[in-house]
Motif scaffolding. Structure first.
Motif, PDB file in Angstrom:
ATOM      1  N   PRO A 150       0.748  -1.760   0.145  1.00  0.00           N
ATOM      2  CA  PRO A 150      -0.063   0.344  -0.045  1.00  0.00           C
ATOM      3  C   PRO A 150       0.639   1.967   0.304  1.00  0.00           C
ATOM      4  CG  PRO A 150      -0.937  -0.935   1.024  1.00  0.00           C
ATOM      5  CD  PRO A 150       0.437  -2.287   0.898  1.00  0.00           C
ATOM      6  N   GLY A 151       0.897   2.240  -0.848  1.00  0.00           N
ATOM      7  CA  GLY A 151       0.677   3.528  -1.177  1.00  0.00           C
ATOM      8  C   GLY A 151       0.487   4.524  -1.895  1.00  0.00           C
ATOM      9  N   LYS A 152       0.886   6.102  -2.002  1.00  0.00           N
ATOM     10  CA  LYS A 152       0.074   6.345  -2.425  1.00  0.00           C
ATOM     11  C   LYS A 152       1.734   6.905  -3.848  1.00  0.00           C
ATOM     12  CE  LYS A 152      -0.366  10.703  -1.499  1.00  0.00           C
ATOM     13  NZ  LYS A 152      -0.954  12.035  -1.246  1.00  0.00           N
ATOM     14  N   ALA A 153       1.281   6.540  -5.350  1.00  0.00           N
ATOM     15  CA  ALA A 153       1.900   7.591  -6.015  1.00  0.00           C
ATOM     16  C   ALA A 153       2.194   8.121  -6.754  1.00  0.00           C
ATOM     17  CB  ALA A 153       1.691   5.646  -7.491  1.00  0.00           C
ATOM     18  N   GLU A 154       2.520   9.635  -6.987  1.00  0.00           N
ATOM     19  CA  GLU A 154       2.464  10.235  -7.984  1.00  0.00           C
ATOM     20  C   GLU A 154       3.197  11.320  -8.927  1.00  0.00           C
ATOM     21  OE1 GLU A 154       1.083  12.848  -3.615  1.00  0.00           O
ATOM     22  OE2 GLU A 154       3.388  12.994  -3.610  1.00  0.00           O
ATOM     23  N   THR A 168      -1.794  12.807  -7.591  1.00  0.00           N
ATOM     24  CA  THR A 168      -1.878  11.404  -7.613  1.00  0.00           C
ATOM     25  C   THR A 168      -2.018  10.765  -8.223  1.00  0.00           C
ATOM     26  OG1 THR A 168      -2.549  12.331  -5.195  1.00  0.00           O
ATOM     27  CG2 THR A 168      -2.777   9.864  -5.769  1.00  0.00           C
ATOM     28  N   HIS A 170      -2.235   7.044  -8.100  1.00  0.00           N
ATOM     29  CA  HIS A 170      -2.801   5.995  -7.741  1.00  0.00           C
ATOM     30  C   HIS A 170      -2.128   5.879  -6.399  1.00  0.00           C
ATOM     31  CE1 HIS A 170      -5.345   2.664  -8.190  1.00  0.00           C
ATOM     32  NE2 HIS A 170      -5.142   1.312  -7.651  1.00  0.00           N
ATOM     33  N   ASN A 171      -3.537   5.520  -5.294  1.00  0.00           N
ATOM     34  CA  ASN A 171      -3.638   5.412  -4.446  1.00  0.00           C
ATOM     35  C   ASN A 171      -3.139   3.675  -4.257  1.00  0.00           C
ATOM     36  OD1 ASN A 171      -2.942   7.226  -2.663  1.00  0.00           O
ATOM     37  ND2 ASN A 171      -5.063   7.975  -3.274  1.00  0.00           N
ATOM     38  N   PHE A 172      -2.769   3.512  -4.185  1.00  0.00           N
ATOM     39  CA  PHE A 172      -1.804   1.451  -3.684  1.00  0.00           C
ATOM     40  C   PHE A 172      -2.637   1.551  -2.886  1.00  0.00           C
ATOM     41  CE2 PHE A 172       0.764   2.455  -7.242  1.00  0.00           C
ATOM     42  CZ  PHE A 172       0.104   1.788  -8.312  1.00  0.00           C
ATOM     43  N   GLU A 173      -3.987  -0.256  -3.368  1.00  0.00           N
ATOM     44  CA  GLU A 173      -3.880  -0.960  -1.755  1.00  0.00           C
ATOM     45  C   GLU A 173      -3.636  -2.426  -1.327  1.00  0.00           C
ATOM     46  OE1 GLU A 173      -7.652  -1.639  -2.736  1.00  0.00           O
ATOM     47  OE2 GLU A 173      -8.587   0.810  -1.879  1.00  0.00           O
TER      48      GLU A 173
END
Length: 403
Positions: A150-154, A168, A170-173
């Motif tokens: 999990p984490g945020k890609a920017e 952003t 995608h916000n990875f789950e």
């Protein structure tokens, strides 16, 4: 023919991998060295040598082409995980073609090699289709990342003038993958200009296709550059030549191309051009029946065989078996490079030799002697032979032409 044809300036010779490397040497031995005082600056781009040099050899070869103006390249392996293990590599090295094209920054023109006896899979394609492929950026110079959790890609851009952009992606789950691509306005402009100039020189319509409905900024910029350059510089010249330019979405272009008779220049972004040139060459008969030349914005040329390294034939060759691998694309890479070298150096005998080599190759096929990939497509009785026998037949025809 008396004496060998001389060369004053070397070609940059880029050797490659597997079966195409074997064919490369066969072509030199049978068709070039008996007739030419062949002069090359040699770079071994075989995968073992790239591993030994940390891939520095690839950049050195590209800069050599910039110095000498003309290069000729054999097919090379771009390693994946399986190849990394097979060759004992320290890393999965980038595509050599991608590295060379990034340094030269130009347009790749690919056109099928047509003969009188090979039947296209699409019978109403009676005229050649030239693929004009942008050769800079996109996925060939991308940045990739394996997301572990999990984490945020920017997407972040910081300009030297203080401009910033942050959004952003995608916000990875959970785990996933991430990729970043880029391109440059000046490279796109060089690409567009090369396509318009080629279309004018050959008096063929120019089509450009992309997917600006989805990639509104990225593909949209390509569309804008082409249209602006056409309106400002080429519209009147196209009208005078009786040819047209138009843009359409790539899915529409594919349908139009399949319905057409051919006879156009089809301009495509880097990856699109990679895929569609294989489609076009295969539909005309064989991947080994296509010319490919990279033309840089400053006038350097790199000729290559655009197909792969014929891996399965190479495994059979290592067992001592003879293979019927088609060397025509390799022959035409050499003939194209020799012709361009002759033009730059004012070497008329070298130009005549390149022309004779191509004519001898096509006449050998049309006489009924050909490799297995072509024999089943022939409209006349054909004799399928192994690569060495095919090359010796071309040498006989070439010798007769040069007498």
């Amino acid at each position: 023919m008396t004496g060998k044809i001389q060369m004053t300036v070397p070609l940059v010779e880029l050797d490659g991998d597997e079966m195409t490397r074997v064919l490369w040497q066969m072509v030199k031995t049978e068709l070039l060295e008996p007739f030419l005082e062949l002069k090359t600056e040699y770079y071994d781009l075989g995968l073992p040598r790239r591993e030994q040099t940390g891939d520095a050899i690839t950049s050195e070869a590209a800069h050599a082409i910039r110095r000498h103006g003309v290069g000729v390249k054999c097919a090379t392996i771009t390693p994946n995980a399986q190849r990394m293990e097979e060759y004992g590599l320290s890393r999965m090295w980038r595509s050599p073609n991608g590295t060379i094209r990034a340094i030269l920054d130009g347009t790749v023109f690919r056109q099928p090699i047509l003969t009188k006896v090979i039947r296209p899979y699409i019978p109403h394609w009676t005229k050649p289709i030239t693929i004009a492929r942008h050769s800079y950026g996109d996925i060939y110079r991308d940045t990739e990342y394996r997301v572990s959790g999990p984490g945020k890609a920017e997407l972040l851009f910081t300009g030297q003038n203080g401009e910033t952009f942050r959004e952003t992606i995608h916000n990875f789950e959970g785990p996933g993958i991430l990729q970043g691509c880029f391109n440059k306005d000046d490279s796109i402009e060089h690409f567009a200009a090369a396509c318009f100039e080629y279309a004018l020189a050959t008096r063929q319509d120019l089509w450009f296709s992309a997917k600006d409905t989805i990639m509104k900024q990225y593909d949209g910029r390509f569309k804008e550059v082409f249209q602006d350059l056409y309106d400002s510089t080429y519209r009147a010249a196209f009208a005078q030549a009786g040819i047209t330019y138009f843009y359409t979405l790539i899915d529409d272009a594919v349908a139009r191309i399949l319905r057409s008779q051919g006879g156009m220049v089809w301009a495509l972004k880097n990856y699109d051009g990679d895929v569609m040139s294989d489609l076009v060459s295969t539909a005309f008969g064989s991947l080994a029946m296509m010319t490919s030349v990279l033309v840089s914005a400053d006038g350097c040329y790199e000729f290559e065989a655009a197909h792969g390294t014929i891996t399965q034939h190479y495994y059979r060759h290592r067992k001592g078996e003879k293979t019927s691998s088609n060397p025509v694309a390799t022959i035409f890479a050499w003939s194209g490079a020799l012709r361009q070298r002759g033009k730059l150096d004012g070497n008329a005998p070298l130009i005549r030799f390149a022309d004779a080599l191509e004519q001898a190759t096509l006449e050998t096929i049309e006489s009924g002697t050909m490799t297995a990939d072509l024999a089943h497509l022939s409209t006349r009785p054909a004799h399928s032979v192994d690569s060495e026998t095919f090359l010796r037949a071309i040498r006989t025809a070439l010798t007769d032409k040069l007498q």
